[in-house]
Design an enzyme around this catalytic site. Sequence first.
Site, PDB file in Angstrom:
ATOM      1  CG  ASN A  25      -0.443  -0.200   2.519  1.00  0.00           C
ATOM      2  OD1 ASN A  25       0.583  -0.844   2.692  1.00  0.00           O
ATOM      3  ND2 ASN A  25      -1.113   0.333   3.522  1.00  0.00           N
ATOM      4  CD  GLU A  73      -1.452   4.702   4.635  1.00  0.00           C
ATOM      5  OE1 GLU A  73      -0.934   5.529   5.417  1.00  0.00           O
ATOM      6  OE2 GLU A  73      -2.177   3.755   5.008  1.00  0.00           O
ATOM      7  CB  CYS A 100      -5.331  -1.389  -1.797  1.00  0.00           C
ATOM      8  SG  CYS A 100      -6.688  -0.632  -0.910  1.00  0.00           S
ATOM      9  CD  GLU A 147      -5.541  -5.836  -1.404  1.00  0.00           C
ATOM     10  OE1 GLU A 147      -4.891  -4.779  -1.232  1.00  0.00           O
ATOM     11  OE2 GLU A 147      -6.476  -6.183  -0.668  1.00  0.00           O
ATOM     12  CB  CYS A 161     -11.033  -2.481  -0.021  1.00  0.00           C
ATOM     13  SG  CYS A 161     -10.395  -1.763  -1.551  1.00  0.00           S
ATOM     14  CB  CYS A 196      -8.797  -4.370  -4.132  1.00  0.00           C
ATOM     15  SG  CYS A 196      -7.607  -3.060  -3.749  1.00  0.00           S
TER      16      CYS A 196
HETATM   17  N1  THU Z   1      -5.272  -1.501   2.477  1.00  0.00           N
HETATM   18  C1  THU Z   1      -4.697  -2.321   1.556  1.00  0.00           C
HETATM   19  O1  THU Z   1      -3.608  -2.043   1.050  1.00  0.00           O
HETATM   20  N2  THU Z   1      -5.359  -3.450   1.208  1.00  0.00           N
HETATM   21  C2  THU Z   1      -6.495  -3.894   1.801  1.00  0.00           C
HETATM   22  O2  THU Z   1      -7.003  -4.961   1.464  1.00  0.00           O
HETATM   23  C3  THU Z   1      -7.135  -3.090   2.853  1.00  0.00           C
HETATM   24  C4  THU Z   1      -6.564  -1.745   3.069  1.00  0.00           C
HETATM   25  C5  THU Z   1      -4.535  -0.310   2.931  1.00  0.00           C
HETATM   26  C6  THU Z   1      -5.097   1.007   2.525  1.00  0.00           C
HETATM   27  C7  THU Z   1      -4.535   1.907   3.615  1.00  0.00           C
HETATM   28  O3  THU Z   1      -3.225   2.304   3.256  1.00  0.00           O
HETATM   29  C8  THU Z   1      -4.448   1.008   4.834  1.00  0.00           C
HETATM   30  O4  THU Z   1      -4.493  -0.318   4.341  1.00  0.00           O
HETATM   31  C9  THU Z   1      -5.533   1.218   5.857  1.00  0.00           C
HETATM   32  O5  THU Z   1      -6.781   1.163   5.269  1.00  0.00           O
END
Ligand code: THU
Length: 129
Positions: free
Chosen positions: A42, A44, A53, A55, A84, A87
């Site tokens: 991920n 941010e 994300c 994925e 999520c 994704c």
């Molecule tokens: N996130 C992912 O990378 N994948 C997921 O399946 C769920 C959420 C990340 C997004 C964000 O950077 C952090 O997790 C918290 O939501």
Amino acid sequence: MVPEALIIAAREAAQKAYAPYSKFCVGAAVMDEAGTIYTGCNVENVSYGLTVCAERIALFNALSQGVRRFTALALCAPERVTPCGACRQVIAEFCDADLPIALTTPKGEETQVVRFGDLFPNPFDAAAL
Ligand code: THU
């Protein structure tokens, strides 16, 4: 079946996460039909909505190298989570309902494998498009 190497790759990818806001470090790995692994973490942003994300980054990594079909996905997060909704729709674009997804944690004590179609049974798919 999800190869152990894919699960390990997802755990290693989580260590590369850029997650200074949530501190929730996620790694993902996908395997293509030749057995090659592509990873993502991920990423941010201070403008939170721009976060992507793990994925989608793993898939886009593979897609940008010409891969279009996948045999397995592994996801590693601090606690066991499922992809999520956004994704899931992206996974649905390229993966069959039978795609196995391994959900794991950094220490891997609770790894579980789920079938993508069970996780996301009715993706948007318009025949007219
Ligand atoms: N996130 C992912 O990378 N994948 C997921 O399946 C769920 C959420 C990340 C997004 C964000 O950077 C952090 O997790 C918290 O939501």
